[in-house]
Design an enzyme around this catalytic site. Structure first.
Site, PDB file in Angstrom:
ATOM      1  N   ARG A 189      12.602   0.223   5.160  1.00  0.00           N
ATOM      2  CA  ARG A 189      13.516  -0.108   6.158  1.00  0.00           C
ATOM      3  C   ARG A 189      15.336  -1.036   5.095  1.00  0.00           C
ATOM      4  O   ARG A 189      16.267  -0.280   5.702  1.00  0.00           O
ATOM      5  CB  ARG A 189      13.282  -1.212   6.737  1.00  0.00           C
ATOM      6  CG  ARG A 189      13.625  -1.349   8.320  1.00  0.00           C
ATOM      7  CD  ARG A 189      12.828  -2.210   9.094  1.00  0.00           C
ATOM      8  NE  ARG A 189      11.618  -1.763   9.481  1.00  0.00           N
ATOM      9  CZ  ARG A 189      11.309  -0.783  10.716  1.00  0.00           C
ATOM     10  NH1 ARG A 189      12.805  -0.214  11.235  1.00  0.00           N
ATOM     11  NH2 ARG A 189      10.219   0.018  10.694  1.00  0.00           N
ATOM     12  N   ARG A 190      14.934  -1.203   4.513  1.00  0.00           N
ATOM     13  CA  ARG A 190      16.452  -1.639   3.713  1.00  0.00           C
ATOM     14  C   ARG A 190      16.503  -1.554   2.408  1.00  0.00           C
ATOM     15  O   ARG A 190      15.967  -1.010   1.847  1.00  0.00           O
ATOM     16  CB  ARG A 190      15.908  -3.884   4.054  1.00  0.00           C
ATOM     17  CG  ARG A 190      15.277  -4.250   4.462  1.00  0.00           C
ATOM     18  CD  ARG A 190      14.902  -5.625   3.991  1.00  0.00           C
ATOM     19  NE  ARG A 190      13.776  -5.960   3.407  1.00  0.00           N
ATOM     20  CZ  ARG A 190      14.060  -5.914   2.163  1.00  0.00           C
ATOM     21  NH1 ARG A 190      14.950  -6.223   1.069  1.00  0.00           N
ATOM     22  NH2 ARG A 190      12.204  -6.300   1.733  1.00  0.00           N
TER      23      ARG A 190
ATOM     24  N   THR B 148     -13.386  -4.984   1.201  1.00  0.00           N
ATOM     25  CA  THR B 148     -12.211  -6.395   1.968  1.00  0.00           C
ATOM     26  C   THR B 148     -12.245  -7.718   1.970  1.00  0.00           C
ATOM     27  O   THR B 148     -12.119  -8.418   2.122  1.00  0.00           O
ATOM     28  CB  THR B 148     -11.673  -5.486   3.518  1.00  0.00           C
ATOM     29  OG1 THR B 148     -11.044  -4.056   2.499  1.00  0.00           O
ATOM     30  CG2 THR B 148     -10.801  -6.032   4.039  1.00  0.00           C
TER      31      THR B 148
ATOM     32  N   GLU C 267      -3.764  -6.891   9.527  1.00  0.00           N
ATOM     33  CA  GLU C 267      -4.620  -6.321  10.103  1.00  0.00           C
ATOM     34  C   GLU C 267      -5.725  -6.377  11.180  1.00  0.00           C
ATOM     35  O   GLU C 267      -5.806  -6.328  12.410  1.00  0.00           O
ATOM     36  CB  GLU C 267      -4.849  -5.493   9.298  1.00  0.00           C
ATOM     37  CG  GLU C 267      -3.369  -3.881   9.081  1.00  0.00           C
ATOM     38  CD  GLU C 267      -2.282  -3.546  10.691  1.00  0.00           C
ATOM     39  OE1 GLU C 267      -2.499  -3.885  11.710  1.00  0.00           O
ATOM     40  OE2 GLU C 267      -1.427  -2.526  10.176  1.00  0.00           O
TER      41      GLU C 267
ATOM     42  N   TRP D  20       0.889  -0.956  -0.065  1.00  0.00           N
ATOM     43  CA  TRP D  20       0.031  -0.468  -0.239  1.00  0.00           C
ATOM     44  C   TRP D  20       0.452   0.902   0.257  1.00  0.00           C
ATOM     45  O   TRP D  20       0.534   2.266  -0.880  1.00  0.00           O
ATOM     46  CB  TRP D  20      -0.516   0.186   0.852  1.00  0.00           C
ATOM     47  CG  TRP D  20      -2.254   0.665   1.886  1.00  0.00           C
ATOM     48  CD1 TRP D  20      -2.524   1.703   2.081  1.00  0.00           C
ATOM     49  CD2 TRP D  20      -2.664   2.028  -0.122  1.00  0.00           C
ATOM     50  NE1 TRP D  20      -3.424   2.812   2.164  1.00  0.00           N
ATOM     51  CE2 TRP D  20      -4.101   3.025   0.699  1.00  0.00           C
ATOM     52  CE3 TRP D  20      -2.526   1.016  -1.205  1.00  0.00           C
ATOM     53  CZ2 TRP D  20      -4.622   3.647   0.259  1.00  0.00           C
ATOM     54  CZ3 TRP D  20      -3.412   2.881  -1.939  1.00  0.00           C
ATOM     55  CH2 TRP D  20      -4.460   3.717  -1.359  1.00  0.00           C
TER      56      TRP D  20
ATOM     57  N   LYS E  75      -5.174   1.175   9.010  1.00  0.00           N
ATOM     58  CA  LYS E  75      -6.120   0.914   9.439  1.00  0.00           C
ATOM     59  C   LYS E  75      -6.203  -0.320  10.537  1.00  0.00           C
ATOM     60  O   LYS E  75      -5.721  -1.513  10.003  1.00  0.00           O
ATOM     61  CB  LYS E  75      -7.086  -0.319   8.611  1.00  0.00           C
ATOM     62  CG  LYS E  75      -7.379   1.252   7.156  1.00  0.00           C
ATOM     63  CD  LYS E  75      -8.521   0.709   5.633  1.00  0.00           C
ATOM     64  CE  LYS E  75      -7.788   1.598   4.603  1.00  0.00           C
ATOM     65  NZ  LYS E  75      -8.506   0.823   3.999  1.00  0.00           N
TER      66      LYS E  75
ATOM     67  N   SER F 204      -7.383  -9.703  -0.390  1.00  0.00           N
ATOM     68  CA  SER F 204      -7.603  -8.716   0.974  1.00  0.00           C
ATOM     69  C   SER F 204      -7.098 -10.298   1.701  1.00  0.00           C
ATOM     70  O   SER F 204      -7.611 -11.368   1.629  1.00  0.00           O
ATOM     71  CB  SER F 204      -9.008  -8.997   1.516  1.00  0.00           C
ATOM     72  OG  SER F 204      -8.888  -8.504   2.520  1.00  0.00           O
TER      73      SER F 204
ATOM     74  N   LYS G  91     -13.642  -3.044   9.844  1.00  0.00           N
ATOM     75  CA  LYS G  91     -14.121  -3.996   8.502  1.00  0.00           C
ATOM     76  C   LYS G  91     -13.128  -5.462   8.567  1.00  0.00           C
ATOM     77  O   LYS G  91     -13.524  -6.484   7.515  1.00  0.00           O
ATOM     78  CB  LYS G  91     -13.868  -2.783   6.768  1.00  0.00           C
ATOM     79  CG  LYS G  91     -12.358  -2.232   6.408  1.00  0.00           C
ATOM     80  CD  LYS G  91     -11.330  -2.964   5.998  1.00  0.00           C
ATOM     81  CE  LYS G  91     -10.540  -2.323   5.825  1.00  0.00           C
ATOM     82  NZ  LYS G  91      -9.507  -2.767   5.182  1.00  0.00           N
TER      83      LYS G  91
END
Length: 331
Positions: free
Chosen positions: A31-32, A247, A281, A11, A105, A253, A190
């Site tokens: 990060r890498r 979703t 998540e 995302w 989210k 999803s 959601k």
């Protein structure tokens, strides 16, 4: 206008592409260092968006200070439960008047705070500096430039419009509103409902079951939103029903796919291993959404049942029985 996107998952990379395609100068933090170099030199992120070519104008770096230097928009798009720790390390690097944009989210475990609340608290920024982007935004579809719409929510109308202009691409249409609470709750809850829909599909149930879960899931999201002061109309829009349908219905999803594996009899560990490091998540959000609902005295039966499933207390069959044995009442 310059944007810094902190996060290089599917995302984050997709939204960085949207920003560049909208004419916004954008630097992405990864990060890498090897991934940052691949994004900049090869215009690709094979780890999270294989087969998608990124704009040549998109740069990436593993140095957060470099990414944040001179940024007008700071886009935060990392796993929600890591936000507080990461943001503490970035706070001193944030430009003093930059608009802080949350693409996350979730609800924080322990505190039951929404992501915008965590950002305001850690960064010392007023709520009017924080914007939230949420809607039916499955990353790969947007990266492939399939038409979609989204919501930019911000208490400050001018800042919301600034974010809107920065991410208006030919295939990406943002709408603004001022209901940050409702927009965030729609995006967080959601994920839990999508787990339930996926689990039902994995058990072999069909469209009636899915439609029932989506509708009743929207009802419990709305109840919680009203208790927190959200605008009820938000839940009928892109950040509510729109995000929920996408979703709950799409195999893209992660939350739905994770739930489907549970419904087919896989353990939590097996389902998590199958996500190849990408976070569902809803698994962690079950507990935090339930905590938030309990603090406000709101009944959230689907969330309660899914929290028990994700703790390994009950299995899919027991979950279905519990939801179907609830007392009948007026809708």
């Amino acid at each position: 206008m310059k944007a810094a996107v902190l996060g290089s998952g599917s995302w984050g990379t997709t939204f960085a592409k949207v920003l560049v395609d909208s004419g916004t100068e954008t630097v992405m933090w990864a990060r890498r260092s090897e991934l940052a170099e691949t994004i900049t030199r090869r215009h690709a992120n094979p780890d999270y968006l294989s087969g998608v070519r990124l704009p040549s104008g998109l740069r990436a770096t593993s140095d957060a200070a470099e990414a944040l230097d001179g940024a007008d928009l700071v886009v935060l798009v990392i796993p929600s439960q890591t936000l507080r720790e990461n943001l503490r390390g970035w706070t001193k690097l944030l430009p003093p008047d930059a608009t802080l944009v949350s693409l996350m989210k979730g609800i924080e475990l322990g505190t039951a705070k929404r992501m915008s609340e965590v950002i305001s608290e850690v960064a010392g920024a007023g709520p009017d500096r924080v914007a939230v982007v949420s809607g039916p935004n499955l990353a790969r579809e947007i990266a492939l430039e399939q038409p979609t719409a989204t919501v930019v929510a911000c208490a400050d109308v001018d800042r919301g419009a600034q974010v809107q202009r920065a991410c208006t691409a030919p295939y990406f249409r943002p709408y603004t509103n001022i209901d940050v609470v409702g927009t965030e709750l729609g995006g967080a809850v959601k994920n839990v409902i999508a787990l339930a829909c996926g689990m039902a599909a994995g058990m072999g149930f069909g469209n009636n079951t899915t439609a029932s879960l989506i509708t009743r899931g929207l009802a419990e999201t709305s109840r919680l939103g009203l208790a927190l002061g959200a605008d009820p109309m938000t839940f009928a829009g892109l950040a509510g029903l729109g995000d929920l349908v996408a979703t709950c219905a799409s195999p893209l999803s992660r939350n739905r796919s994770f739930g489907e594996r549970l419904g087919k009899g896989e353990s939590l560990e097996q389902a998590q291993a199958a996500t190849h490091g990408q976070v569902a998540e809803g698994v962690k959000s079950c507990r935090s959404v339930l905590d938030l609902a309990e603090r406000h005295g709101v009944d959230v039966p689907i969330t309660r049942v899914m929290e028990s499933v994700c703790r390994g207390v009950i299995g899919p069959v027991d979950a279905a029985r519990l939801l179907m044995s609830r007392s009948t009442k007026s809708e």
